[in-house]
Design an enzyme around this catalytic site. Structure first.
Site, PDB file in Angstrom:
ATOM      1  N   LYS A 128      38.973 -15.886  10.349  1.00 53.27           N
ATOM      2  CA  LYS A 128      38.669 -17.248  10.765  1.00 53.27           C
ATOM      3  C   LYS A 128      38.670 -18.183   9.563  1.00 53.27           C
ATOM      4  CE  LYS A 128      35.133 -17.882  13.464  1.00 53.27           C
ATOM      5  NZ  LYS A 128      35.885 -18.954  14.150  1.00 53.27           N
ATOM      6  N   GLY A 129      38.669 -19.476   9.872  1.00 52.13           N
ATOM      7  CA  GLY A 129      38.473 -20.439   8.790  1.00 52.13           C
ATOM      8  C   GLY A 129      39.654 -21.341   8.493  1.00 52.13           C
ATOM      9  N   GLY A 167      36.801 -25.561  16.175  1.00 51.91           N
ATOM     10  CA  GLY A 167      38.230 -25.435  16.445  1.00 51.91           C
ATOM     11  C   GLY A 167      38.534 -25.828  17.889  1.00 51.91           C
ATOM     12  N   SER A 168      39.808 -25.893  18.197  1.00 52.49           N
ATOM     13  CA  SER A 168      40.215 -26.437  19.501  1.00 52.49           C
ATOM     14  C   SER A 168      39.800 -25.544  20.673  1.00 52.49           C
ATOM     15  CB  SER A 168      41.729 -26.663  19.520  1.00 52.49           C
ATOM     16  OG  SER A 168      42.403 -25.467  19.196  1.00 52.49           O
ATOM     17  N   THR A 169      39.793 -24.226  20.494  1.00 49.89           N
ATOM     18  CA  THR A 169      39.415 -23.346  21.614  1.00 49.89           C
ATOM     19  C   THR A 169      37.910 -23.461  21.874  1.00 49.89           C
ATOM     20  OG1 THR A 169      41.100 -21.857  20.687  1.00 49.89           O
ATOM     21  CG2 THR A 169      39.838 -21.037  22.565  1.00 49.89           C
ATOM     22  N   GLY A 222      40.378 -23.841  10.023  1.00 48.27           N
ATOM     23  CA  GLY A 222      39.856 -25.204  10.168  1.00 48.27           C
ATOM     24  C   GLY A 222      38.838 -25.555   9.087  1.00 48.27           C
ATOM     25  N   GLU A 274      30.179 -21.080  10.425  1.00 50.13           N
ATOM     26  CA  GLU A 274      30.499 -20.158  11.530  1.00 50.13           C
ATOM     27  C   GLU A 274      29.889 -18.791  11.256  1.00 50.13           C
ATOM     28  OE1 GLU A 274      34.729 -21.859  13.239  1.00 50.13           O
ATOM     29  OE2 GLU A 274      34.806 -20.478  11.583  1.00 50.13           O
ATOM     30  N   GLY A 282      36.151 -19.507  18.370  1.00 53.63           N
ATOM     31  CA  GLY A 282      37.576 -19.184  18.371  1.00 53.63           C
ATOM     32  C   GLY A 282      37.916 -18.320  17.171  1.00 53.63           C
TER      33      GLY A 282
HETATM   34  C1  A5P Z   1      37.504 -22.996  12.091  1.00 48.18           C
HETATM   35  O1  A5P Z   1      37.284 -22.962  10.736  1.00 48.18           O
HETATM   36  C2  A5P Z   1      38.153 -21.736  12.539  1.00 48.18           C
HETATM   37  O2  A5P Z   1      37.511 -20.569  12.194  1.00 48.18           O
HETATM   38  C3  A5P Z   1      38.457 -21.759  14.020  1.00 48.18           C
HETATM   39  O3  A5P Z   1      37.525 -21.057  14.779  1.00 48.18           O
HETATM   40  C4  A5P Z   1      39.772 -21.131  14.189  1.00 48.18           C
HETATM   41  O4  A5P Z   1      40.630 -21.779  13.277  1.00 48.18           O
HETATM   42  C5  A5P Z   1      40.335 -21.260  15.593  1.00 48.18           C
HETATM   43  O5  A5P Z   1      40.746 -22.564  15.819  1.00 48.18           O
HETATM   44  P1  A5P Z   1      41.597 -22.946  17.086  1.00 48.18           P
HETATM   45  O6  A5P Z   1      40.814 -22.576  18.271  1.00 48.18           O
HETATM   46  O7  A5P Z   1      41.808 -24.439  16.953  1.00 48.18           O
HETATM   47  O8  A5P Z   1      42.892 -22.208  16.974  1.00 48.18           O
END
Ligand code: A5P
Length: 262
Positions: free
Chosen positions: A109-110, A42-44, A112, A118, A97
């Site tokens: 989570k999830g 994810g972006s973070t 993405g 994860e 993230g």
């Molecule tokens: C990925 O599947 C997610 O679990 C990410 O960790 C979660 O969506 C956080 O993403 P962002 O940092 O992009 O908000």
């Protein structure tokens, strides 16, 4: 009067990522001779990877395992060493993230789609750091959360698997389905083509459900119960690990520039 500029969401993500780098640096000094680090998705998490890669004096101490192809590619491109999970014997720390985090550490989570890898990595890490901007945070203890919860399921028999999820979570005590249940469960489709199902990196489907978690024990129960359904592979509730291992640190960066760690 001087006005304080509110941080954008991306600036908050950067701030949380920076704090995670600082914590990882302190952990790396005690994890000898080198440290195995789980990289979230994810972006973070990507901001964390980029900032970590700037720490030229310590990156040689790290071997990384990644929770998604995207994270692996970014890490490699930035010069971090990434190996497969089968090549490491332990994971000292994972940084990831989240889509939701509450004061009492209910984590979902999830969004993405990377929840399975994860969870495989995050749950095995000795230390688990969650990094988030303010939009992910709910200042709630024992408050109801009605977020969408991603559930990774087999493609084989996905309709019956969805039916089992409805029977287990969207029925009332008399056994009939709750009113409006159709609005509470959906198959995830591709963002760029809503007619085609989203397929995870593991080749599976994702079902998103809203079951209204009441509190931490309800969340643990839902996390464990979902995985008892044949065909469910994993779900996006990340609560059981904290209960079991206790060692999870959440870093929230707020719009006003404050960083909170709990
Ligand atoms: C990925 O599947 C997610 O679990 C990410 O960790 C979660 O969506 C956080 O993403 P962002 O940092 O992009 O908000």
């Amino acid at each position: 009067m001087a006005l304080i500029k509110a941080l954008s969401q991306n600036e908050q993500k950067d701030l949380a990522a920076r704090e995670a780098v600082r914590l990882v640096r302190t952990i790396s000094s005690v994890a000898k001779p080198y440290m195995v680090l789980g990289l979230g998705s994810g972006s973070t998490a990507e901001r964390f990877i980029e900032q970590l890669a700037n720490e030229k004096d310590i990156i040689d101490c790290f071997t990384c395992v990644a929770t998604s192809i995207a994270s692996e590619e970014i890490a490699k491109e930035k010069g971090l060493t990434v190996v497969s999970l089968d090549e490491v014997e332990r994971i000292d720390c994972a940084v990831d993230g989240t889509d939701r985090i509450t004061r009492d550490k209910i984590i979902i989570k999830g969004l993405g789609g990377a929840l399975l890898r994860e969870k495989i990595i995050d749950y095995r890490a000795e230390k688990f750091l969650i990094i988030a901007d303010e939009s992910k945070y709910l200042d709630k203890i024992d408050g109801k959360i009605d977020d969408w919860i991603p559930v990774e399921i087999m493609r084989f028999g996905f309709k019956v698997i969805m039916g089992d999820i409805v029977n287990l979570f969207l029925t009332n005590v008399s056994g009939s389905v709750v009113e409006g249940w159709e609005e509470k469960i959906k198959q995830r489709m591709k963002k760029d083509n809503p007619k085609e199902p989203f397929i995870t990196e593991n080749g599976n489907f994702i079902i998103d459900i809203r079951i209204g978690l009441k509190n931490v024990s309800d969340a643990v129960n839902a996390e464990l119960m979902l995985n008892t359904i044949p065909g469910v592979i994993e779900n996006g509730i990340f609560v059981a690990r904290a209960i079991e291992k206790g060692d999870m640190t959440c870093i929230i960066a707020y719009e006003n520039g404050r960083i909170e760690t709990f």
